[in-house]
Design a protein around this motif. Sequence first.
Motif, PDB file in Angstrom:
ATOM      1  N   LEU B  15       0.828  -1.197   0.000  1.00  0.00           N
ATOM      2  CA  LEU B  15       0.000   0.000   0.000  1.00  0.00           C
ATOM      3  C   LEU B  15       0.859   1.243   0.000  1.00  0.00           C
ATOM      4  CD1 LEU B  15      -2.948   0.599   0.052  1.00  0.00           C
ATOM      5  CD2 LEU B  15      -2.848   0.783   2.520  1.00  0.00           C
ATOM      6  N   GLU B  16       1.891   1.234   0.812  1.00  0.00           N
ATOM      7  CA  GLU B  16       2.783   2.386   0.822  1.00  0.00           C
ATOM      8  C   GLU B  16       3.435   2.580  -0.531  1.00  0.00           C
ATOM      9  OE1 GLU B  16       4.208   2.061   5.469  1.00  0.00           O
ATOM     10  OE2 GLU B  16       5.630   1.770   3.826  1.00  0.00           O
ATOM     11  N   GLY B  17       3.870   1.476  -1.154  1.00  0.00           N
ATOM     12  CA  GLY B  17       4.499   1.576  -2.467  1.00  0.00           C
ATOM     13  C   GLY B  17       3.562   2.177  -3.488  1.00  0.00           C
ATOM     14  N   ILE B  18       2.308   1.714  -3.456  1.00  0.00           N
ATOM     15  CA  ILE B  18       1.353   2.231  -4.449  1.00  0.00           C
ATOM     16  C   ILE B  18       1.084   3.706  -4.214  1.00  0.00           C
ATOM     17  CG2 ILE B  18      -1.028   2.096  -5.219  1.00  0.00           C
ATOM     18  CD1 ILE B  18      -0.862  -0.894  -4.798  1.00  0.00           C
ATOM     19  N   ILE B  19       0.895   4.087  -2.977  1.00  0.00           N
ATOM     20  CA  ILE B  19       0.596   5.496  -2.708  1.00  0.00           C
ATOM     21  C   ILE B  19       1.768   6.380  -3.093  1.00  0.00           C
ATOM     22  CG2 ILE B  19       0.160   7.146  -0.874  1.00  0.00           C
ATOM     23  CD1 ILE B  19      -1.579   5.099   0.462  1.00  0.00           C
ATOM     24  N   ALA B  20       2.983   5.913  -2.790  1.00  0.00           N
ATOM     25  CA  ALA B  20       4.161   6.711  -3.158  1.00  0.00           C
ATOM     26  C   ALA B  20       4.261   6.846  -4.673  1.00  0.00           C
ATOM     27  CB  ALA B  20       5.415   6.069  -2.588  1.00  0.00           C
ATOM     28  N   ALA B  21       3.992   5.744  -5.380  1.00  0.00           N
ATOM     29  CA  ALA B  21       4.053   5.815  -6.851  1.00  0.00           C
ATOM     30  C   ALA B  21       3.017   6.789  -7.388  1.00  0.00           C
ATOM     31  CB  ALA B  21       3.843   4.424  -7.444  1.00  0.00           C
ATOM     32  N   LEU B  22       1.835   6.766  -6.789  1.00  0.00           N
ATOM     33  CA  LEU B  22       0.805   7.693  -7.245  1.00  0.00           C
ATOM     34  C   LEU B  22       1.208   9.141  -6.988  1.00  0.00           C
ATOM     35  CD1 LEU B  22      -2.548   6.000  -6.200  1.00  0.00           C
ATOM     36  CD2 LEU B  22      -1.673   6.379  -8.484  1.00  0.00           C
ATOM     37  N   ILE B  23       1.829   9.392  -5.871  1.00  0.00           N
ATOM     38  CA  ILE B  23       2.246  10.766  -5.585  1.00  0.00           C
ATOM     39  C   ILE B  23       3.286  11.231  -6.597  1.00  0.00           C
ATOM     40  CG2 ILE B  23       3.516  12.186  -3.943  1.00  0.00           C
ATOM     41  CD1 ILE B  23       2.088  10.744  -1.713  1.00  0.00           C
ATOM     42  N   VAL B  24       4.236  10.351  -6.924  1.00  0.00           N
ATOM     43  CA  VAL B  24       5.277  10.747  -7.876  1.00  0.00           C
ATOM     44  C   VAL B  24       4.661  11.001  -9.250  1.00  0.00           C
ATOM     45  CG1 VAL B  24       7.260   9.884  -9.143  1.00  0.00           C
ATOM     46  CG2 VAL B  24       7.179   9.643  -6.685  1.00  0.00           C
ATOM     47  N   ALA B  25       3.786  10.099  -9.686  1.00  0.00           N
ATOM     48  CA  ALA B  25       3.177  10.283 -11.007  1.00  0.00           C
ATOM     49  C   ALA B  25       2.317  11.539 -11.031  1.00  0.00           C
ATOM     50  CB  ALA B  25       2.352   9.051 -11.374  1.00  0.00           C
ATOM     51  N   GLY B  26       1.579  11.775  -9.934  1.00  0.00           N
ATOM     52  CA  GLY B  26       0.757  12.982  -9.895  1.00  0.00           C
ATOM     53  C   GLY B  26       1.587  14.245  -9.937  1.00  0.00           C
ATOM     54  N   ALA B  27       2.752  14.212  -9.267  1.00  0.00           N
ATOM     55  CA  ALA B  27       3.624  15.389  -9.288  1.00  0.00           C
ATOM     56  C   ALA B  27       4.128  15.660 -10.690  1.00  0.00           C
ATOM     57  CB  ALA B  27       4.800  15.175  -8.330  1.00  0.00           C
ATOM     58  N   VAL B  28       4.440  14.602 -11.413  1.00  0.00           N
ATOM     59  CA  VAL B  28       4.911  14.794 -12.794  1.00  0.00           C
ATOM     60  C   VAL B  28       3.808  15.420 -13.648  1.00  0.00           C
ATOM     61  CG1 VAL B  28       5.574  13.590 -14.887  1.00  0.00           C
ATOM     62  CG2 VAL B  28       6.634  12.996 -12.735  1.00  0.00           C
ATOM     63  N   LEU B  29       2.597  14.914 -13.505  1.00  0.00           N
ATOM     64  CA  LEU B  29       1.505  15.452 -14.321  1.00  0.00           C
ATOM     65  C   LEU B  29       1.245  16.914 -14.007  1.00  0.00           C
ATOM     66  CD1 LEU B  29      -1.092  12.578 -14.447  1.00  0.00           C
ATOM     67  CD2 LEU B  29       0.239  13.531 -16.297  1.00  0.00           C
ATOM     68  N   VAL B  30       1.194  17.222 -12.735  1.00  0.00           N
ATOM     69  CA  VAL B  30       0.933  18.618 -12.360  1.00  0.00           C
ATOM     70  C   VAL B  30       2.069  19.504 -12.835  1.00  0.00           C
ATOM     71  CG1 VAL B  30       0.713  20.167 -10.398  1.00  0.00           C
ATOM     72  CG2 VAL B  30      -0.558  18.048 -10.427  1.00  0.00           C
ATOM     73  N   GLY B  31       3.304  19.013 -12.721  1.00  0.00           N
ATOM     74  CA  GLY B  31       4.443  19.803 -13.172  1.00  0.00           C
ATOM     75  C   GLY B  31       4.426  20.030 -14.669  1.00  0.00           C
ATOM     76  N   LEU B  32       4.051  19.026 -15.437  1.00  0.00           N
ATOM     77  CA  LEU B  32       4.013  19.194 -16.888  1.00  0.00           C
ATOM     78  C   LEU B  32       2.921  20.158 -17.303  1.00  0.00           C
ATOM     79  CD1 LEU B  32       4.658  15.693 -18.413  1.00  0.00           C
ATOM     80  CD2 LEU B  32       6.145  17.660 -18.354  1.00  0.00           C
ATOM     81  N   GLN B  33       1.829  20.184 -16.579  1.00  0.00           N
ATOM     82  CA  GLN B  33       0.776  21.142 -16.944  1.00  0.00           C
ATOM     83  C   GLN B  33       1.225  22.564 -16.736  1.00  0.00           C
ATOM     84  OE1 GLN B  33      -2.773  20.295 -14.884  1.00  0.00           O
ATOM     85  NE2 GLN B  33      -3.186  18.446 -16.061  1.00  0.00           N
ATOM     86  N   ALA B  34       2.182  22.770 -15.859  1.00  0.00           N
ATOM     87  CA  ALA B  34       2.653  24.121 -15.625  1.00  0.00           C
ATOM     88  C   ALA B  34       3.624  24.558 -16.706  1.00  0.00           C
ATOM     89  CB  ALA B  34       3.333  24.209 -14.260  1.00  0.00           C
ATOM     90  N   VAL B  35       4.026  23.681 -17.591  1.00  0.00           N
ATOM     91  CA  VAL B  35       4.976  24.032 -18.643  1.00  0.00           C
ATOM     92  C   VAL B  35       4.202  24.596 -19.826  1.00  0.00           C
ATOM     93  CG1 VAL B  35       6.573  23.089 -20.320  1.00  0.00           C
ATOM     94  CG2 VAL B  35       6.676  22.327 -17.970  1.00  0.00           C
ATOM     95  N   ASP B  36       4.618  25.753 -20.321  1.00  0.00           N
ATOM     96  CA  ASP B  36       3.938  26.373 -21.460  1.00  0.00           C
ATOM     97  C   ASP B  36       4.738  26.072 -22.720  1.00  0.00           C
ATOM     98  OD1 ASP B  36       3.420  29.773 -22.564  1.00  0.00           O
ATOM     99  OD2 ASP B  36       2.425  27.903 -23.115  1.00  0.00           O
ATOM    100  N   THR B  37       4.165  25.348 -23.655  1.00  0.00           N
ATOM    101  CA  THR B  37       4.932  24.940 -24.828  1.00  0.00           C
ATOM    102  C   THR B  37       4.709  25.859 -26.022  1.00  0.00           C
ATOM    103  OG1 THR B  37       3.159  23.485 -25.510  1.00  0.00           O
ATOM    104  CG2 THR B  37       4.917  22.531 -24.183  1.00  0.00           C
ATOM    105  N   THR B  38       4.031  26.957 -25.856  1.00  0.00           N
ATOM    106  CA  THR B  38       3.778  27.835 -27.000  1.00  0.00           C
ATOM    107  C   THR B  38       5.038  28.331 -27.696  1.00  0.00           C
ATOM    108  OG1 THR B  38       2.282  28.784 -25.404  1.00  0.00           O
ATOM    109  CG2 THR B  38       2.026  29.470 -27.664  1.00  0.00           C
ATOM    110  N   PRO B  39       6.072  28.739 -26.976  1.00  0.00           N
ATOM    111  CA  PRO B  39       7.250  29.221 -27.722  1.00  0.00           C
ATOM    112  C   PRO B  39       7.920  28.146 -28.532  1.00  0.00           C
ATOM    113  CG  PRO B  39       7.381  29.874 -25.434  1.00  0.00           C
ATOM    114  CD  PRO B  39       6.264  28.922 -25.538  1.00  0.00           C
ATOM    115  N   TRP B  40       7.582  26.877 -28.272  1.00  0.00           N
ATOM    116  CA  TRP B  40       8.266  25.821 -29.004  1.00  0.00           C
ATOM    117  C   TRP B  40       7.492  25.346 -30.212  1.00  0.00           C
ATOM    118  CZ3 TRP B  40       8.814  22.818 -23.837  1.00  0.00           C
ATOM    119  CH2 TRP B  40       9.749  23.483 -23.054  1.00  0.00           C
ATOM    120  N   THR B  41       6.315  25.876 -30.414  1.00  0.00           N
ATOM    121  CA  THR B  41       5.495  25.329 -31.483  1.00  0.00           C
ATOM    122  C   THR B  41       5.409  26.253 -32.681  1.00  0.00           C
ATOM    123  OG1 THR B  41       3.562  26.234 -30.408  1.00  0.00           O
ATOM    124  CG2 THR B  41       4.073  23.928 -29.993  1.00  0.00           C
TER     125      THR B  41
END
Lengths: 157, 210
Positions: B15-41
Amino acid sequence: MTDRAQTNQDFVVGISIFLLTVAGVIAFVPVVFQPFDDPTQASEYTQANELADTIIEEKRIGGTANTLDYHELESYLAPSSDISAELRADAGITLHNANVTITDGEITSGTIYDDPLLKTGSDVFLTTQSTATVTRIVRFDNESRCKATCRLVVRVW
Amino acid sequence: MRWRPPRPRAQAYSLEGIIAALIVAGAVLVGLQAVDTTPWTTNGNDRPVELQQAQAEDLLAAAADDGSLSRVVRCVSDTGRPYTNLGADPPLNLTDFGYMLNQTFAKRGFQYRVAIVHSHWNDSVSPPRRYRNVTPLSGERTDPAGPAVTASRTVTLTDDMRVYRNIDGCRDVRGTLSSVSNFYADDVDSASPVYNVVQVRLVVWKEGSV
């Protein structure tokens, strides 16, 4: 011992789920940004700029700023799959992957390549699609060639 | 210490492993949403700043070459104000210059403003002072937000140049600069053939597709 069974297996499952996730994140995040890499380099942009400046400087009618001589331009930008040696020498560029097109400024949608007034250079960029592009506004002394202004598009890749 | 029976703790590691994995994956998703890719397109037309600057200057040069810039400066209403319809969405009765602006910028989604800068001498103070008046040529009141580039070109007006009426493309002649009474720019020196030297300033905002 306690009533717990298979503590070791429990630990293995938990820790491997966690480690796999972390490894996946470390491998995945750089890959996400790869499609946004700009494959054109600064040197290509500089050469495209040089080429555009050279064409305007060399072929403009004396006394004007941006009015080009169409007949001299026809020989300078002779249709071929490679831009002419004279143009390349004047501009001081070394790349052979360049394309120069002059179109009517009226055309705004994507396929400006279909009906150009003058065109020289390779067509390969239509498939590769990542070019350093410089667009300048010019005109000809015979005003019927373009509706109001003409666009000189130089692409280098 | 009294021995107590252990509480059941079934599969807590998983259970701890799963929750930790979910936290890491969620952090990545939230972090990527904060990235603005307009200057690259951008579609191969990189460095839009320099492109816009060159195009704005080219446009003023082309308009100066074919005389439409000078004509726009001399095209006024009956009250002496210049043509005000060169804003971002010009109507049909454009001058040639307005048509060039429309074709090069408005149709590609760039907004622009045009203004005329002219000098005015005030002889009543000592020493005489020169003022610069800026007369905007667009009907819009507010400027768009965002970065913009500016290009300008000077136009010399002489006393014998014609003044046009600003209806239907500026073809109707009202008189000459020396004969018209309420032109927006003053005659700086009635003894010399030069009427005034004005500067046309073009500001282009950088959103849009090149």
